[in-house]
Design an enzyme around this catalytic site. Sequence first.
Site, PDB file in Angstrom:
ATOM      1  CG  ASP A  50      -3.594 -10.535  -5.311  1.00  0.00           C
ATOM      2  OD1 ASP A  50      -2.474 -10.941  -4.978  1.00  0.00           O
ATOM      3  OD2 ASP A  50      -3.981  -9.367  -5.116  1.00  0.00           O
ATOM      4  CE1 TYR A  55      -6.145  -4.774  -1.654  1.00  0.00           C
ATOM      5  CE2 TYR A  55      -6.489  -6.940  -2.590  1.00  0.00           C
ATOM      6  CZ  TYR A  55      -5.765  -5.769  -2.526  1.00  0.00           C
ATOM      7  OH  TYR A  55      -4.666  -5.612  -3.337  1.00  0.00           O
ATOM      8  CE  LYS A  80      -1.597  -8.186  -2.677  1.00  0.00           C
ATOM      9  NZ  LYS A  80      -3.050  -8.195  -2.849  1.00  0.00           N
ATOM     10  CG  HIS A 114      -0.488  -4.511   0.696  1.00  0.00           C
ATOM     11  ND1 HIS A 114      -1.775  -4.885   0.936  1.00  0.00           N
ATOM     12  CD2 HIS A 114      -0.511  -3.942  -0.538  1.00  0.00           C
ATOM     13  CE1 HIS A 114      -2.541  -4.554  -0.101  1.00  0.00           C
ATOM     14  NE2 HIS A 114      -1.786  -3.979  -1.009  1.00  0.00           N
TER      15      HIS A 114
END
Length: 278
Positions: A50, A55, A80, A114
């Site tokens: 994930d 990120y 996302k 998200h």
Amino acid sequence: MRISHRTPEGNEAYPHEIPQFGLGVFLMSEGGECKSSVLNALDAGYTHIDTARVYANESEVGQAIKESGVNRDSVFITTKLRRGHATGYEDTLEHCKKSLELLDMEYIDLYLVHAPPEDPEHRMPVWKAMEHCLEQGWVKAIGVSNYGAAHLEAMKDYASYMPCVNQVEFNPWLQRPQLKQAIEDAGAKVMAYSPLARGHKVDDPQLAEIAQRLGCTPAQVAIKFCYDQGCITIPKSSNPERIIENLASLEVDISEEMDAILALEENYVSGWDPTTEP
Ligand SMILES: NC(=O)c1ccc[n+]([C@@H]2O[C@H](COP(=O)([O-])OP(=O)(O)OC[C@H]3O[C@@H](n4cnc5c(N)ncnc54)[C@H](OP(=O)(O)O)[C@@H]3O)[C@@H](O)[C@H]2O)c1
């Protein structure tokens, strides 16, 4: 676990199989940290990663998958659409393609919004674009994250395919029965993020007692609780031993301590909670 998208007629569309357990890679921003964690996880037997654009490690996830030599089809990749990118139809398509490029993959297994786009006017066009990504085969499944019951309800007016998952914070200290019910009523599965409350709760004395009675580690109790509640569960660790420990949660039988775990509920939010936003 099977996921699919409910149509307005009540049919299931675009079913896909998702491993109910995976590795989260949030806060792996040191160069190489994400790649080595994903390689360790794949080696330990993980089949689901994930990640998210925000990120800043989609490319390391892609590199690790390639280097590991596993077949693309035998791993499941969730990523996302960053909240700040969820500003319209064209932007959403562009950012989906960018994630494919960063991952260096031909498809994404599960693509999530998200968090509810900050401007409510953007929510419909963003979702229509997500549906386009699904129909084009760029992604095998689409879902949302951090949507509250009201956000899901509003989607029923414009979605041709309802989300197959809603990824929300869920753990023994934040069990969200109403939200879980609303997600399931929309035909979606709960995807539990921060199953360890971002590590804030692994030293909880009550959790330690439960773990001791069960003969497992505290983290394993929290992870298996989310899993046994039917949630897709994605603990994060960059530590090779903890990566193995977390996967081994699946072997632990926590049923005898279920009442004690349920009693840990304290409506504790470890990070953010956009589910309650208007
Ligand atoms: N959609 C969203 O808005 C959202 C928000 C948050 C998270 N997520 C996703 O959910 C994933 C997991 O959530 P999270 O990263 O927030 O937190 P988490 O998984 O609840 O906790 C991670 C923290 O716990 C530590 N830890 C991991 N395994 C442990 C163990 N066995 N014993 C003791 N400590 C342990 C980790 O440190 P070490 O790395 O040192 O082991 C890290 O500090 C994220 O990586 C991300 O993929 C999504």
